[in-house]
Design a protein around this motif. Structure first.
Motif, PDB file in Angstrom:
ATOM      1  N   LEU A 109       0.838  -1.200   0.000  1.00  0.00           N
ATOM      2  CA  LEU A 109       0.000   0.000   0.000  1.00  0.00           C
ATOM      3  C   LEU A 109       0.874   1.251   0.000  1.00  0.00           C
ATOM      4  O   LEU A 109       0.614   2.209  -0.745  1.00  0.00           O
ATOM      5  CB  LEU A 109      -0.920  -0.010   1.221  1.00  0.00           C
ATOM      6  CG  LEU A 109      -1.722   1.272   1.482  1.00  0.00           C
ATOM      7  CD1 LEU A 109      -2.617   1.613   0.299  1.00  0.00           C
ATOM      8  CD2 LEU A 109      -2.551   1.123   2.758  1.00  0.00           C
ATOM      9  N   ARG A 110       1.915   1.231   0.808  1.00  0.00           N
ATOM     10  CA  ARG A 110       2.802   2.390   0.871  1.00  0.00           C
ATOM     11  C   ARG A 110       3.559   2.590  -0.440  1.00  0.00           C
ATOM     12  O   ARG A 110       3.810   3.734  -0.843  1.00  0.00           O
ATOM     13  CB  ARG A 110       3.765   2.231   2.054  1.00  0.00           C
ATOM     14  CG  ARG A 110       3.068   2.451   3.394  1.00  0.00           C
ATOM     15  CD  ARG A 110       3.956   2.172   4.590  1.00  0.00           C
ATOM     16  NE  ARG A 110       3.353   2.717   5.810  1.00  0.00           N
ATOM     17  CZ  ARG A 110       3.835   2.541   7.032  1.00  0.00           C
ATOM     18  NH1 ARG A 110       4.944   1.826   7.214  1.00  0.00           N
ATOM     19  NH2 ARG A 110       3.231   3.076   8.080  1.00  0.00           N
ATOM     20  N   LEU A 111       3.907   1.496  -1.109  1.00  0.00           N
ATOM     21  CA  LEU A 111       4.523   1.631  -2.431  1.00  0.00           C
ATOM     22  C   LEU A 111       3.554   2.302  -3.401  1.00  0.00           C
ATOM     23  O   LEU A 111       3.941   3.169  -4.193  1.00  0.00           O
ATOM     24  CB  LEU A 111       4.930   0.262  -2.978  1.00  0.00           C
ATOM     25  CG  LEU A 111       6.223  -0.369  -2.468  1.00  0.00           C
ATOM     26  CD1 LEU A 111       6.437  -1.713  -3.150  1.00  0.00           C
ATOM     27  CD2 LEU A 111       7.423   0.541  -2.711  1.00  0.00           C
ATOM     28  N   MET A 112       2.300   1.880  -3.346  1.00  0.00           N
ATOM     29  CA  MET A 112       1.286   2.484  -4.207  1.00  0.00           C
ATOM     30  C   MET A 112       1.170   3.978  -3.960  1.00  0.00           C
ATOM     31  O   MET A 112       0.966   4.765  -4.886  1.00  0.00           O
ATOM     32  CB  MET A 112      -0.078   1.828  -3.959  1.00  0.00           C
ATOM     33  CG  MET A 112      -0.221   0.419  -4.477  1.00  0.00           C
ATOM     34  SD  MET A 112      -1.843  -0.270  -4.050  1.00  0.00           S
ATOM     35  CE  MET A 112      -2.939   0.810  -4.969  1.00  0.00           C
ATOM     36  N   GLN A 113       1.298   4.365  -2.703  1.00  0.00           N
ATOM     37  CA  GLN A 113       1.133   5.768  -2.321  1.00  0.00           C
ATOM     38  C   GLN A 113       2.448   6.543  -2.344  1.00  0.00           C
ATOM     39  O   GLN A 113       2.517   7.657  -1.851  1.00  0.00           O
ATOM     40  CB  GLN A 113       0.487   5.835  -0.932  1.00  0.00           C
ATOM     41  CG  GLN A 113      -0.911   5.220  -0.897  1.00  0.00           C
ATOM     42  CD  GLN A 113      -1.546   5.238   0.482  1.00  0.00           C
ATOM     43  OE1 GLN A 113      -0.871   5.076   1.505  1.00  0.00           O
ATOM     44  NE2 GLN A 113      -2.849   5.450   0.529  1.00  0.00           N
ATOM     45  N   LYS A 114       3.484   5.912  -2.934  1.00  0.00           N
ATOM     46  CA  LYS A 114       4.808   6.542  -3.085  1.00  0.00           C
ATOM     47  C   LYS A 114       5.464   6.861  -1.741  1.00  0.00           C
ATOM     48  O   LYS A 114       6.302   7.759  -1.651  1.00  0.00           O
ATOM     49  CB  LYS A 114       4.709   7.823  -3.932  1.00  0.00           C
ATOM     50  CG  LYS A 114       3.956   7.650  -5.250  1.00  0.00           C
ATOM     51  CD  LYS A 114       4.585   6.596  -6.138  1.00  0.00           C
ATOM     52  CE  LYS A 114       3.835   6.466  -7.463  1.00  0.00           C
ATOM     53  NZ  LYS A 114       4.366   5.360  -8.312  1.00  0.00           N
ATOM     54  N   GLU A 115       5.092   6.109  -0.703  1.00  0.00           N
ATOM     55  CA  GLU A 115       5.721   6.266   0.608  1.00  0.00           C
ATOM     56  C   GLU A 115       6.856   5.237   0.713  1.00  0.00           C
ATOM     57  O   GLU A 115       6.779   4.249   1.448  1.00  0.00           O
ATOM     58  CB  GLU A 115       4.695   6.059   1.721  1.00  0.00           C
ATOM     59  CG  GLU A 115       3.560   7.072   1.706  1.00  0.00           C
ATOM     60  CD  GLU A 115       2.501   6.779   2.759  1.00  0.00           C
ATOM     61  OE1 GLU A 115       2.765   5.940   3.652  1.00  0.00           O
ATOM     62  OE2 GLU A 115       1.414   7.366   2.678  1.00  0.00           O
ATOM     63  N   THR A 116       7.919   5.496  -0.040  1.00  0.00           N
ATOM     64  CA  THR A 116       8.986   4.504  -0.190  1.00  0.00           C
ATOM     65  C   THR A 116       9.649   4.151   1.133  1.00  0.00           C
ATOM     66  O   THR A 116       9.871   2.963   1.431  1.00  0.00           O
ATOM     67  CB  THR A 116      10.050   5.026  -1.177  1.00  0.00           C
ATOM     68  OG1 THR A 116       9.413   5.323  -2.425  1.00  0.00           O
ATOM     69  CG2 THR A 116      11.131   3.990  -1.389  1.00  0.00           C
ATOM     70  N   GLN A 117       9.974   5.148   1.938  1.00  0.00           N
ATOM     71  CA  GLN A 117      10.661   4.886   3.196  1.00  0.00           C
ATOM     72  C   GLN A 117       9.810   4.022   4.119  1.00  0.00           C
ATOM     73  O   GLN A 117      10.300   3.063   4.729  1.00  0.00           O
ATOM     74  CB  GLN A 117      11.016   6.201   3.898  1.00  0.00           C
ATOM     75  CG  GLN A 117      11.847   6.021   5.170  1.00  0.00           C
ATOM     76  CD  GLN A 117      13.156   5.294   4.922  1.00  0.00           C
ATOM     77  OE1 GLN A 117      13.821   5.514   3.905  1.00  0.00           O
ATOM     78  NE2 GLN A 117      13.531   4.406   5.838  1.00  0.00           N
ATOM     79  N   GLY A 118       8.533   4.346   4.219  1.00  0.00           N
ATOM     80  CA  GLY A 118       7.640   3.551   5.059  1.00  0.00           C
ATOM     81  C   GLY A 118       7.522   2.127   4.558  1.00  0.00           C
ATOM     82  O   GLY A 118       7.483   1.172   5.353  1.00  0.00           O
TER      83      GLY A 118
END
Length: 253
Positions: A109-118
């Protein structure tokens, strides 16, 4: 030893029980592969009640359905609904299940939302958690492969190769039985044929290379073939559901 025997007994009972409803579950997977995401979500939802009624392993099936439905919902960008299933994956009903899938799904989900670090933090925690508990070798290898896919999507060929090679090198046997004999040959092909294409950033070529591997190794064929036994279907579905459709389809590679 007592806990190990309980795990193995439950594992084989789960396999037998799963056989009773595996056609319906597999059909839900097929809807997903065919791009019918809303229908797949509905099919998974409809299976919760019969899964709950399964003797002994009902909670395992329910936990698995939450994971599968989360994928269907993420593919539709139904983030709020997907988060409900992800939360369930963090708190599985069955004592045989771990929270691995919660971290995997939240990372995606975080990858989808471009939250790479998370996302990378979730993968790191997933890998750390998988080093302990039952089937830890298999879980560790799968976790490394999951992060390998993430690095591939993010364009880091070196990190992707390192994670896949680590997954391949890990002992994934349990009582002399490989937990998923299809995965390592698949990962080896990814290292040899896909990762060299990452730096080109040619997503069409990357997807074509992955599809070619799936065809060569018959992974796409197994879930659709009535002649294939349940285990082969399950092994193939593990790759298609938790690797290919999780990472490649949702993150746009």
């Amino acid at each position: 030893m007592k806990h190990f025997l309980r795990f193995m007994a439950s594992f084989f009972l789960a396999t037998l029980s799963y056989a009773d409803i595996h056609h319906e579950i597999n059909n839900a997977h097929l809807l997903l592969y065919q791009g019918q995401y809303a229908q797949a979500e509905e099919a998974y939802t409809n299976l919760f009640t019969p899964a709950q009624n399964e003797f002994i392993v009902g909670s395992v099936l329910v936990d698995t359905l939450h994971i599968n439905r989360a994928i269907a919902r993420l593919l539709q960008h139904k983030i709020g609904a997907a988060k409900e299933d992800i939360e369930a994956a963090f708190h599985p009903q069955s004592s045989l299940m771990y929270d691995d899938s919660g971290y995997m799904l939240r990372a995606l989900l975080r990858l989808m939302q471009k939250e790479t670090q998370g996302a990378l933090e979730d993968y790191a925690q997933l890998i750390k958690n998988s080093e302990k508990g039952m089937a830890n070798g298999y879980r560790f290898a799968s976790a490394k492969a999951q992060r390998g896919w993430a690095h591939l999507v993010l364009g880091d060929a070196s990190a992707s190769r390192e994670d896949f090679l680590s997954a391949i090198a890990t002992d994934t046997t349990m009582l002399g039985m490989d937990m998923n004999p299809l995965q390592k040959p698949f990962w080896q092909a990814i290292v040899a044929e896909v990762i060299p294409l990452v730096e080109s950033k040619n997503t069409v070529a990357i997807q074509h290379a992955i599809d070619t591997i799936l065809e060569k190794q018959r992974i796409k064929e197994y879930p659709f073939s009535p002649a294939v036994d349940i285990n082969q279907k399950n092994f193939a579905n593990t790759i298609l559901l938790y690797e290919i459709y999780d990472v490649i389809k949702k993150t746009g590679c």
